[in-house]
Design an enzyme around this catalytic site. Structure first.
Site, PDB file in Angstrom:
ATOM      1  N   ASP A  24       0.860  -1.184   0.000  1.00 23.88           N
ATOM      2  CA  ASP A  24       0.000   0.000   0.000  1.00 23.88           C
ATOM      3  C   ASP A  24       0.894   1.231   0.000  1.00 23.88           C
ATOM      4  O   ASP A  24       1.949   1.254   0.641  1.00 23.88           O
ATOM      5  CB  ASP A  24      -0.911   0.032   1.227  1.00 23.88           C
ATOM      6  N   HIS A 165      -5.554   4.876   6.187  1.00 23.05           N
ATOM      7  CA  HIS A 165      -4.783   5.642   5.209  1.00 23.05           C
ATOM      8  C   HIS A 165      -3.332   5.826   5.638  1.00 23.05           C
ATOM      9  O   HIS A 165      -2.698   6.800   5.225  1.00 23.05           O
ATOM     10  CB  HIS A 165      -5.445   6.993   4.908  1.00 23.05           C
ATOM     11  N   ASP A 170      -2.872  -0.185   6.281  1.00 17.90           N
ATOM     12  CA  ASP A 170      -3.747  -0.575   5.174  1.00 17.90           C
ATOM     13  C   ASP A 170      -3.276  -1.876   4.531  1.00 17.90           C
ATOM     14  O   ASP A 170      -4.096  -2.701   4.102  1.00 17.90           O
ATOM     15  CB  ASP A 170      -3.801   0.540   4.127  1.00 17.90           C
TER      16      ASP A 170
END
Length: 567
Positions: A24, A165, A170
């Site tokens: 991510d 976030h 994530d």
């Protein structure tokens, strides 16, 4: 009979033997062409076991916009001492070597990593890629989760880490989502990496058996309607080639699980040939609104659209209404939900001190008590006579300008508040304010674009066809009143005159409460009119398209937030 043992290549790679690196990224924006990576988080797993983790902040060469800091919590100060991407990328590539990359909305993350490799002069390895968004769209129904964002799926599957976030958090949540999705496809007979990556190509025998429904369809543009045994519409769609498009519902090209379910119930398929692609799109909208087919998700309830109205009275106020009236009031919208309409109202109230009480106030007989907004400086107190109609008129005019598209002044003030909240690290409040601002600007931009066409009594436009001739469209008060085509080599003007004479008569009742066409239809027409090569042939009245205004603010704000649409 000679038995031939299958090779491991024929069998495929067992999922339990695959090393996945779930990655991510956090970035400064939504496109690698103008934005950079600010954080990388990754988890290496095989056979359900975590083998290692990778996490680092990355120092970009440009400042992180306040909008991004609001969402991620990553500030310029945090990345000030972080290594640059030229140092981080080789470390990540070493960590991920020989693995299959997994990401939620993988196209986004992989595009940034590839761009970083090109920028820093590193060769991008040939990674296999698995996208958990794509898998989830096929395996998770809307009655299980409201959408396929990472947060919704993590909650559905009971992920041990809540996505927030930040890259590593994530990535950890995506690991749990990946394992849950693999469990679901395993129950459907998918046990190898090759099967997992091509899962979208699985088509049931029942789908293939009904291919005959599409074989009789014409190779022409139009609308198609799947119907059940009682003739009730199940699904309405549009196509430039009806036969080619409908055949895909019975082949590997159709990957949506709901469509497989729909095909299983379908007993007939009705074609509606249309002169132009625009006519097909409009007919599709109207049929969906009329019949509300169970397998169409969009455009089923146009009557539920909402508007924000500035009332026409001595001391105007904002009101959420279900229709547009022709009483001199200003409107913004339409909105798809009351929540978004109320968010736009709240955004405007943030910077314009309109009264928020719902009673009708007389300029001659003011009341004797005021609400707390007067003490807070959020209202001038017209209810108790503390503000004259002349003084209030200036405030109402600011609100009216914003509703009809002049949002620059309001957006500038809201941005100042947003930046202040971000500097104070009040990210949750800033995020709420950002969403309210977007709701207001989107609605104002939409109304600003539609309004001129909705007021145009008659318009005929033409666009040249690829194989010769012209597509001709007649629009009256924002409603498609008719369309036709002129053959290649023929003079199009007789066809224009015939279209004008035979097009639907559209009555625009200025005293009524209903628009001649649903805004979605008018938007379709407007996009066609604005497409390259379209020519205006015949016009009664005036038609202009606004330049700038709320549209400029909307484009800028949406560009800054589009990167998170799938997260």
């Amino acid at each position: 009979m000679q038995m031939v043992q299958e090779t491991f290549e024929d069998l495929g790679t067992s999922l339990s033997d695959v090393t996945f690196v779930v990655v991510d990224l956090e970035t400064t924006g939504g496109s690698p062409s103008g934005s950079q990576i600010t954080e990388i988080g990754a988890v290496k797993v095989r056979g359900g076991e975590v083998l290692g983790e990778f996490q680092t902040l990355v120092r970009p060469s440009t400042p992180i916009p306040p909008f991004i800091s609001v969402l991620t919590g990553i500030t310029n100060a945090m990345v000030g001492d972080a290594p640059p991407i030229s140092t981080v990328l080789p470390q990540f590539l070493e960590f991920a070597a020989g693995s299959v990359l997994v990401a939620h909305n993988a196209g986004f993350d992989v595009s940034f990593l590839k761009a970083a490799a090109a920028e820093t002069g590193h060769r991008w390895p040939v990674f296999g890629v698995v996208d958990t968004v794509r898998l989830a769209r096929q395996l998770v129904h809307k009655d299980e989760a409201p959408n396929h964002k990472l947060g919704s799926l993590a909650a559905l599957f009971g992920a041990t880490t809540t996505p927030d976030h930040r890259a590593l958090h994530d990535a950890r949540a995506t690991v749990d989502v990946l394992h849950a999705l693999i469990g679901r496809v395993g129950n459907l007979g998918v046990h190898t990496l090759e099967e997992l990556r091509s899962y979208s190509s699985r088509v049931s025998t029942a789908q293939r058996r009904k291919r005959f429904l599409a074989e009789a369809m014409p190779a022409a543009p139009g609308v198609y309607v799947f119907r059940d045994g009682q003739g009730r519409p199940l699904y309405v769609g549009t196509a430039t080639d009806l036969r080619r498009r409908t055949l895909t519902y019975f082949t590997a090209s159709e990957t949506r699980r709901r469509m497989a379910e729909m095909v299983g119930l379908a007993e007939s398929l009705t074609p509606i040939v249309c002169a132009t692609t625009l006519e097909a799109s409009v007919r599709e909208l109207r049929l969906i609104a009329e019949h509300k087919p169970r397998y169409n998700r969009a455009s089923r309830h146009p009557e539920k659209a909402l508007w924000v109205k500035l009332t026409d009275e001595p001391f105007p106020r904002l009101s959420v209404v279900r229709s547009v009236t022709q009483d001199g009031s200003h409107h913004a919208g339409p909105f798809s939900s009351r929540r978004s309409a109320e968010a736009a109202v709240t955004a405007l109230h943030e910077v314009v001190p309109l009264r928020q009480c719902t009673s009708r106030i007389s300029a001659r007989r003011p009341g004797t008590t005021a609400c707390v907004l007067l003490d807070l400086g959020r209202c001038g107190g017209p209810c108790i006579g503390a503000q004259s109609t002349q003084d209030y008129a200036g405030i109402a005019e600011r609100a009216a300008r914003a509703l009809v598209g002049g949002t620059a002044e309001v957006v500038a003030e809201l941005r100042e508040r947003l930046d202040t909240l971000a500097e104070q690290e009040r990210f949750e409040e800033a995020g709420t304010l950002r969403d309210r601002m977007l709701a207001l600007v989107r609605a104002a931009a939409r109304a600003q674009r539609l309004r001129p066409l909705l007021r145009t009594p008659h318009l005929v436009a033409a666009r040249r066809r690829e194989r010769g001739g012209w597509e001709l469209v007649c629009v009256r008060f924002g409603r498609l009143a008719g369309s036709t085509v002129s053959p290649p080599g023929a003079d199009p003007m007789p066809y224009v005159q015939a279209l004008r004479d035979t097009a639907e008569v559209v009555v625009h009742d200025t005293s009524g409460t209903a628009l001649p066409a649903h805004p979605q239809e008018t938007e379709l027409v407007l996009r066609w009119l604005e497409s390259p090569g379209t020519r205006l042939v015949d016009l009664d009245g005036e038609w202009t398209c606004p330049v700038g205004g709320a549209g400029a603010s909307r484009a800028e704000l949406e560009e800054q937030t589009s990167r998170w649409s799938d997260r």
